[in-house]
Structure formats: C-alpha cells, structure tokens
Design a protein around this motif. Structure first.
Motif, PDB file in Angstrom:
ATOM      1  N   GLY A 328       0.807  -1.215   0.000  1.00 44.81           N
ATOM      2  CA  GLY A 328       0.000   0.000   0.000  1.00 44.81           C
ATOM      3  C   GLY A 328       0.841   1.267   0.000  1.00 44.81           C
ATOM      4  O   GLY A 328       0.306   2.375   0.100  1.00 44.81           O
ATOM      5  N   MET A 329       2.138   1.129  -0.088  1.00 46.59           N
ATOM      6  CA  MET A 329       3.008   2.305  -0.085  1.00 46.59           C
ATOM      7  C   MET A 329       3.473   2.606  -1.511  1.00 46.59           C
ATOM      8  O   MET A 329       3.481   1.720  -2.368  1.00 46.59           O
ATOM      9  CB  MET A 329       4.260   2.051   0.777  1.00 46.59           C
ATOM     10  N   THR A 330       3.899   3.841  -1.746  1.00 44.21           N
ATOM     11  CA  THR A 330       4.571   4.139  -3.010  1.00 44.21           C
ATOM     12  C   THR A 330       6.004   3.613  -2.904  1.00 44.21           C
ATOM     13  O   THR A 330       6.487   3.309  -1.807  1.00 44.21           O
ATOM     14  CB  THR A 330       4.638   5.650  -3.294  1.00 44.21           C
ATOM     15  N   ASP A 331       6.644   3.522  -4.049  1.00 48.64           N
ATOM     16  CA  ASP A 331       8.028   3.016  -4.024  1.00 48.64           C
ATOM     17  C   ASP A 331       8.948   3.935  -3.232  1.00 48.64           C
ATOM     18  O   ASP A 331       9.849   3.473  -2.533  1.00 48.64           O
ATOM     19  CB  ASP A 331       8.554   2.796  -5.457  1.00 48.64           C
ATOM     20  N   VAL A 332       8.696   5.248  -3.308  1.00 50.38           N
ATOM     21  CA  VAL A 332       9.551   6.184  -2.569  1.00 50.38           C
ATOM     22  C   VAL A 332       9.325   6.025  -1.056  1.00 50.38           C
ATOM     23  O   VAL A 332      10.287   5.982  -0.274  1.00 50.38           O
ATOM     24  CB  VAL A 332       9.287   7.641  -3.012  1.00 50.38           C
ATOM     25  N   GLU A 333       8.044   5.912  -0.658  1.00 47.36           N
ATOM     26  CA  GLU A 333       7.754   5.710   0.776  1.00 47.36           C
ATOM     27  C   GLU A 333       8.386   4.411   1.280  1.00 47.36           C
ATOM     28  O   GLU A 333       8.974   4.368   2.369  1.00 47.36           O
ATOM     29  CB  GLU A 333       6.224   5.642   0.998  1.00 47.36           C
ATOM     30  N   PHE A 334       8.241   3.366   0.471  1.00 47.73           N
ATOM     31  CA  PHE A 334       8.791   2.073   0.871  1.00 47.73           C
ATOM     32  C   PHE A 334      10.302   2.158   1.043  1.00 47.73           C
ATOM     33  O   PHE A 334      10.862   1.735   2.060  1.00 47.73           O
ATOM     34  CB  PHE A 334       8.420   1.002  -0.167  1.00 47.73           C
ATOM     35  N   ALA A 335      10.983   2.727   0.041  1.00 48.93           N
ATOM     36  CA  ALA A 335      12.447   2.791   0.079  1.00 48.93           C
ATOM     37  C   ALA A 335      12.918   3.646   1.258  1.00 48.93           C
ATOM     38  O   ALA A 335      13.894   3.301   1.938  1.00 48.93           O
ATOM     39  CB  ALA A 335      12.974   3.360  -1.239  1.00 48.93           C
ATOM     40  N   GLU A 336      12.206   4.738   1.517  1.00 46.18           N
ATOM     41  CA  GLU A 336      12.622   5.610   2.612  1.00 46.18           C
ATOM     42  C   GLU A 336      12.372   4.931   3.966  1.00 46.18           C
ATOM     43  O   GLU A 336      13.225   4.964   4.856  1.00 46.18           O
ATOM     44  CB  GLU A 336      11.886   6.951   2.531  1.00 46.18           C
ATOM     45  N   GLY A 337      11.199   4.302   4.116  1.00 49.50           N
ATOM     46  CA  GLY A 337      10.890   3.606   5.360  1.00 49.50           C
ATOM     47  C   GLY A 337      11.867   2.478   5.645  1.00 49.50           C
ATOM     48  O   GLY A 337      12.370   2.319   6.760  1.00 49.50           O
ATOM     49  N   LEU A 338      12.146   1.699   4.599  1.00 45.22           N
ATOM     50  CA  LEU A 338      13.056   0.560   4.767  1.00 45.22           C
ATOM     51  C   LEU A 338      14.449   1.033   5.182  1.00 45.22           C
ATOM     52  O   LEU A 338      15.107   0.420   6.027  1.00 45.22           O
ATOM     53  CB  LEU A 338      13.114  -0.230   3.456  1.00 45.22           C
ATOM     54  N   LEU A 339      14.874   2.141   4.615  1.00 42.09           N
ATOM     55  CA  LEU A 339      16.186   2.673   4.959  1.00 42.09           C
ATOM     56  C   LEU A 339      16.188   3.215   6.395  1.00 42.09           C
ATOM     57  O   LEU A 339      17.067   2.894   7.195  1.00 42.09           O
ATOM     58  CB  LEU A 339      16.587   3.774   3.974  1.00 42.09           C
ATOM     59  N   ARG A 340      15.172   3.999   6.735  1.00 45.05           N
ATOM     60  CA  ARG A 340      15.139   4.605   8.074  1.00 45.05           C
ATOM     61  C   ARG A 340      14.954   3.557   9.166  1.00 45.05           C
ATOM     62  O   ARG A 340      15.626   3.603  10.196  1.00 45.05           O
ATOM     63  CB  ARG A 340      13.990   5.622   8.167  1.00 45.05           C
ATOM     64  N   GLU A 341      14.019   2.616   8.936  1.00 46.16           N
ATOM     65  CA  GLU A 341      13.681   1.656   9.989  1.00 46.16           C
ATOM     66  C   GLU A 341      14.676   0.497  10.074  1.00 46.16           C
ATOM     67  O   GLU A 341      15.015   0.042  11.154  1.00 46.16           O
ATOM     68  CB  GLU A 341      12.277   1.063   9.743  1.00 46.16           C
ATOM     69  N   GLN A 342      15.064  -0.008   8.938  1.00 44.79           N
ATOM     70  CA  GLN A 342      15.836  -1.255   8.942  1.00 44.79           C
ATOM     71  C   GLN A 342      17.218  -1.130   8.293  1.00 44.79           C
ATOM     72  O   GLN A 342      17.946  -2.130   8.185  1.00 44.79           O
ATOM     73  CB  GLN A 342      15.035  -2.357   8.232  1.00 44.79           C
ATOM     74  N   HIS A 343      17.552   0.074   7.873  1.00 45.49           N
ATOM     75  CA  HIS A 343      18.886   0.316   7.314  1.00 45.49           C
ATOM     76  C   HIS A 343      19.212  -0.579   6.120  1.00 45.49           C
ATOM     77  O   HIS A 343      20.321  -1.109   6.008  1.00 45.49           O
ATOM     78  CB  HIS A 343      19.961   0.182   8.407  1.00 45.49           C
ATOM     79  N   VAL A 344      18.228  -0.774   5.269  1.00 53.21           N
ATOM     80  CA  VAL A 344      18.469  -1.463   4.000  1.00 53.21           C
ATOM     81  C   VAL A 344      18.218  -0.458   2.880  1.00 53.21           C
ATOM     82  O   VAL A 344      17.148   0.146   2.817  1.00 53.21           O
ATOM     83  CB  VAL A 344      17.547  -2.689   3.821  1.00 53.21           C
ATOM     84  N   ALA A 345      19.222  -0.285   2.017  1.00 56.53           N
ATOM     85  CA  ALA A 345      19.109   0.714   0.951  1.00 56.53           C
ATOM     86  C   ALA A 345      18.689   0.057  -0.362  1.00 56.53           C
ATOM     87  O   ALA A 345      19.332  -0.877  -0.829  1.00 56.53           O
ATOM     88  CB  ALA A 345      20.452   1.424   0.753  1.00 56.53           C
ATOM     89  N   VAL A 346      17.551   0.525  -0.909  1.00 56.49           N
ATOM     90  CA  VAL A 346      17.125   0.121  -2.251  1.00 56.49           C
ATOM     91  C   VAL A 346      16.773   1.401  -3.019  1.00 56.49           C
ATOM     92  O   VAL A 346      16.605   2.459  -2.411  1.00 56.49           O
ATOM     93  CB  VAL A 346      15.900  -0.827  -2.227  1.00 56.49           C
ATOM     94  N   VAL A 347      16.664   1.286  -4.346  1.00 50.51           N
ATOM     95  CA  VAL A 347      16.379   2.469  -5.153  1.00 50.51           C
ATOM     96  C   VAL A 347      14.909   2.448  -5.582  1.00 50.51           C
ATOM     97  O   VAL A 347      14.447   1.451  -6.138  1.00 50.51           O
ATOM     98  CB  VAL A 347      17.295   2.516  -6.397  1.00 50.51           C
ATOM     99  N   PRO A 348      14.165   3.517  -5.323  1.00 49.10           N
ATOM    100  CA  PRO A 348      12.764   3.549  -5.778  1.00 49.10           C
ATOM    101  C   PRO A 348      12.701   3.524  -7.304  1.00 49.10           C
ATOM    102  O   PRO A 348      13.426   4.257  -7.971  1.00 49.10           O
ATOM    103  CB  PRO A 348      12.229   4.878  -5.225  1.00 49.10           C
ATOM    104  N   GLY A 349      11.819   2.672  -7.832  1.00 48.44           N
ATOM    105  CA  GLY A 349      11.745   2.486  -9.283  1.00 48.44           C
ATOM    106  C   GLY A 349      11.362   3.746 -10.034  1.00 48.44           C
ATOM    107  O   GLY A 349      11.775   3.944 -11.179  1.00 48.44           O
TER     108      GLY A 349
END
Lengths: 386, 163
Positions: A328-349
C-alpha cells in the motif's frame, strides 16, 4: 553578478536518490542493495598486469580510439561471444566507461528537435544526455506484465515523424529483463520501416542466466542502423577502471570519434591494458562471478516472493525489481521507510522512469549472507507496517 | 557428474552446513533432488567428509605444523602405495601426497611442539624401510588454506547508492 549556470544545465532534474544517499551516510550498518556495481574486486590477474604496466612506464596517451591491441581483442571477443563482427580500425572506439559511449553515441546522431525514444525504466543518464544534445527524450514503457520486454505495440505508439532513434538497454538495469532473439525480430521491422537508429547498451550482456544473450546487431537489417555499446565494468568487476566501447558502422563511428577525441582524448591507458588482460585471461573468473550472481538471484528472488513482494525472475543483469504494491506504499515511501527503519538501501523504481513506479530496484551484487540479512530486515519492516 | 552436481559440491565445499531448503533454491531443484544427489555423491566417494576450515593459531592452539619431504625407493609390484599406506596410518600425518620432482612423498605433520615433530620424524618415519632421505620444513605462518585466506583485509568502502 549574472547567473552563470546555463539553461540546459539548469533543466537537468536533480538525482532522485540524493536524499537517500544523505540518510544512508548517517548510518553505520546499512546493507546497500542500492549500488549498481559488482561487489567483487577485479580479478587479480587483471590487476596484476595493470600494475606491471605502470611499473614499466605505460602512462601516456593512447590512440584516440584506443590501443590497437584492445580494439582487436574486442573485435575477436564480440565475434566469438555474441556473433557480431566489427572492424577494429573503423568501427570500434574505446571510451571512458559505457557512460561516455552513450553520451557520444547520442550526440553523434541527435539534431535539435529530434525525438529519441528511451525504453524505460532505465539507467538515468540517457534522458539528460539526449536533452543536452538538444533532442527530446520520449519514454517507451516496458511493463511488468511483459517481464519488462520492449514490445512492438509500445514502440509503435511512441513513434512520430520526428523520431530518430531508440535507446534500449537489455539485459536491463533496473528490471533484469532481457530481449531474446524473437523479441528483437518483433521490433526490427518497425525500426526499418520508420528508418530509425538503434542505440543498444549491452553492458550486462555477460550477465545472462537463462539462455544466451542476443545482440540485435546480429539481425542483418539492424546491423547498419545499430550502435552497440558495451564495457568491462559489470562482466569483469571493473567499474572503477572506466573502460567501455562503442561499435557502429564506419560513418557513425567517425562522427562519434570526433566528439570523443575532444571531450576525453582517450580512455585511461591503465584501464585499457587491464581490459585487454581481462579479455585475454579473465574468462574463467568472469564465469565464476556470473555463476555466483545466478545463485544470489535464486536466493534473493525466492526470498522476496516469500515475503509477498512479487518479483518476476530476472533473466539478466544483477537487479531484482519487486513490486511493493502489496504494502500500500509508493516506491519512494517504501524505500525511505526501509532505509530509516531497517537500514536497507534500495532504489525507488520511479527514480528510473515513470513505468518503474510501484517497484524498487534491489542490486543483488552483495554476498549471500548480506542478502539473507537484507531479506530478514525487509521481513521485519513489512511486519512493522502491517 | 553434471552441472547441478558441480553446483551442489561447490556450495557444500563452501559451507557444508547450508540447509537442504537453501541448497534447493540456490541450485534450482527440489529438496528431494538435493537429498538424492548428495546421497549419490557421498556413496560415490566424491564427498569424503564434512569439516570446518580451522585457523588453529587463532583458536589459541599452539600446534606446530611441518611439511616433510621423503625420498623413497619404490617397491616392485606396489610402487609407493604400500609405504604410503603405512605412513598415512599415523594420526600426526594430516595429509600425504606423491609428488613429481626432487622428492617422492610430501607429508603435512602436526604436533604439540617442534621437538615432538622432530622425534616423530626421526623415530617413526626415517627408520622405515625404503625411506632414503627426509627433509623437515617447519611452517612459520599460514596465509591461505583450502582457498580461504586467513589474513583480514580492510574492506574497500563502496558508495551506498549508484544508478
């Protein structure tokens, strides 16, 4: 004081990942799936040869188009590996990475007002290079439903009387999608009928896992209207050496060479010597790296799908491109949340083209242990947002 | 042996504790297939044993290791095999190979001290029939063992993002 920045430079949009980069810099334990480069160090046999050449004093300019030895080696390699034939004297230029090859290819063929089709989602440099050359980039969307292939229907929709060329990158960054022989034949007629040029960036050609890479220049009707780009960064883990190459019919090559000699003069000599060695003796180590990427792909894509992040099996490159729609998130929200919460870096499509929206790019060019840890952190993140 | 067997062997050689489920995903086959194939490879003797690569020095064990070269007179009908068999039965002998070149058998021997190794060589190995000459080389430092480097290199910093 005047504003000295040119309108063209100003018009280039800022990088879509700058913000993420800054957040990641503040963290100690980031697992980065954001880097589009191999985690392997360049094979030692290649490094060793280059170190020796420096000791011997090989530190000067080379011929603009690259050393004769390297061009001859590239010509033999393309023939034996991908069944495409290019004359090392008139049809090959060694460049500062594929980035420069793409730039000079685009500038060699683009006039103001030309529309250049760009198969998206894609590597970020094509569009700005087209704009800087005075052309207009026009996206052609590759879709998840087609396993991110470029289809004739999508291509036909985007062609106008102003269209001059198509830029395509298969195996694809960021989707891992590939174009097989039949896929290319399906669009060859369109390119010929509309008298279009093809710029084919094949830097991930060696990283093809199921079946063989098919180079579109193998199709006789396309050979005369294709600029093939390739390089050593991905296949031989040589990103920092900056060695790529451009292959095209003589007239286009001559035009691109004029630009190359004024902007770059020549590619770095140490890199050219290393690249020659990579072709001479690096095949076994390259093959071992490709086998390892395939294992990582199997592990990571299986893990993503188990987490409910739907991901087609990428047949090439080293990227997985899962959909984050289920969150239910946008790719940017997902990538930012994942980085902030779990310190995993991915690139939003969406940073890689509008058709990339709803997906994130995960480079699996990290160790299998890191991939497992990333999957477990992604699982924890998904739990936390339920 | 086919490509799938090769993948399984490489994965097990790298980490023999990898779970079957993970081997199945990595090698693109079912768990049952993995089980069957490993069973066959074990039965055929392609997999000799499952073990760990241990850096004993770092583990705090002061064991001494030495490479010992032996010149041996081969036996009619048996060549080097019978004497090699005798030597290989000593638990101190960690590996044993027949070599081309200036000597014949190469042993890797470990013991609690240099003194113990010297005694083992002079009392157990050298007096054997058909041993003509021995040369003992104490190992000073191990840099790489079975494909694993022991020295830790500093990791090169990579950018967190790139396109």
């Amino acid at each position: 004081m005047r504003d000295f920045v040119s309108k063209r430079a100003r018009a280039i949009p800022p990088s879509g990942i700058r913000k993420f980069f800054d957040i990641a810099q503040t963290m100690e334990d980031v697992i980065s799936l954001g880097v589009g480069e191999p985690d392997f160090v360049t094979p030692w046999c290649v490094c060793e040869a280059s170190i020796y050449s420096i000791e011997q004093g090989s530190t000067a300019y080379t011929s603009n188009k690259g050393t004769p030895q390297l061009r001859a080696a590239i010509s033999r390699y393309l023939d034996t590996r991908f069944n495409t034939r290019y004359d090392p004297e008139a049809e090959i230029i060694v460049t500062c990475g594929v980035s420069e090859a793409a730039d000079i290819a685009i500038r060699a063929v683009t006039d103001p007002g030309d529309e250049i089709l760009v198969a998206e989602p894609c590597y970020v440099s094509y569009n700005p290079c087209v704009s800087l050359a005075g052309g207009t980039p026009v996206p052609v969307l590759c879709r998840a439903a087609d396993e991110f292939r470029l289809t004739a229907d999508a291509l036909a929709e985007s062609i106008t009387p102003k269209t001059k060329a198509l830029i395509a990158n298969f195996p694809n960054n960021p989707t891992g999608g590939v174009m097989e022989k039949g896929d290319w034949h399906a669009i060859a007629d369109l390119l010929v009928d509309h008298d279009l040029l093809l710029i084919s960036d094949e830097v991930y050609a060696e990283l093809t896992y199921d079946g063989e890479h098919f180079s579109p220049a193998r199709i006789p009707e396309l050979r005369e209207r294709t600029i093939t780009l390739n390089g050593f960064s991905k296949a031989f883990a040589m990103t920092g050496w900056r060695i790529g190459y451009l292959c095209a019919p003589p007239e286009i090559t001559a035009a691109a060479l004029k630009i190359h000699q004024y902007v770059a003069l020549c590619a770095p000599v140490m890199g050219q010597i290393a690249a020659y060695e990579a072709l001479r003796i690096g095949e076994d180590e390259k093959d071992a790296m490709v086998r390892e990427y395939r294992l990582r792909r199997n592990l990571f894509v299986d893990g993503l799908n188990k987490l409910g992040l739907v991901c087609h099996v990428p047949k090439g490159a080293f990227y997985a491109f899962p959909s984050v729609e289920s969150t239910g998130m946008t790719d940017v929200e997902f990538a930012e949340g994942l980085l902030r919460e779990q310190h995993v870096a991915v690139v939003p499509g969406s940073a890689l083209g509008p058709s990339g929206a709803g997906h994130v790019r995960c480079a699996y060019a990290v160790s299998r242990d890191d991939l497992k840890e990333a999957l477990s952190r992604m699982g924890a993140f998904l739990e936390s947002i339920k | 042996m086919d490509e799938k067997d090769r993948i399984l062997l490489q994965l097990l050689e790298e980490n023999c504790r990898t779970p079957l489920s993970e081997l199945a995903v990595l090698a693109e086959m079912s768990e049952q297939d993995v089980k069957d194939r490993i069973g066959r490879l074990e039965a055929a003797g392609a997999i000799r044993r499952y073990g760990a690569v241990v850096d004993w020095e770092r583990a705090g064990d002061g064991n001494v290791a030495a490479v010992i070269e032996l010149k041996v007179s081969p036996e009619r009908d048996f060549g080097y095999d019978r004497i090699a068999e005798r030597i290989s039965r000593f638990p101190q002998v960690r590996s044993l190979r027949l070599m081309t070149g200036a000597y014949d058998l190469q042993l890797l021997v470990t013991g609690p001290s240099m003194h113990e190794i010297a005694r083992f060589v002079s009392e157990q190995i050298a007096p054997m029939d058909r041993i003509r000459e021995t040369a003992t080389h104490i190992i000073m430092k191990t840099y790489k063992e079975n494909g694993t480097t022991f020295a830790e290199r500093e990791e090169v910093e990579r950018l967190p993002y790139s396109f």
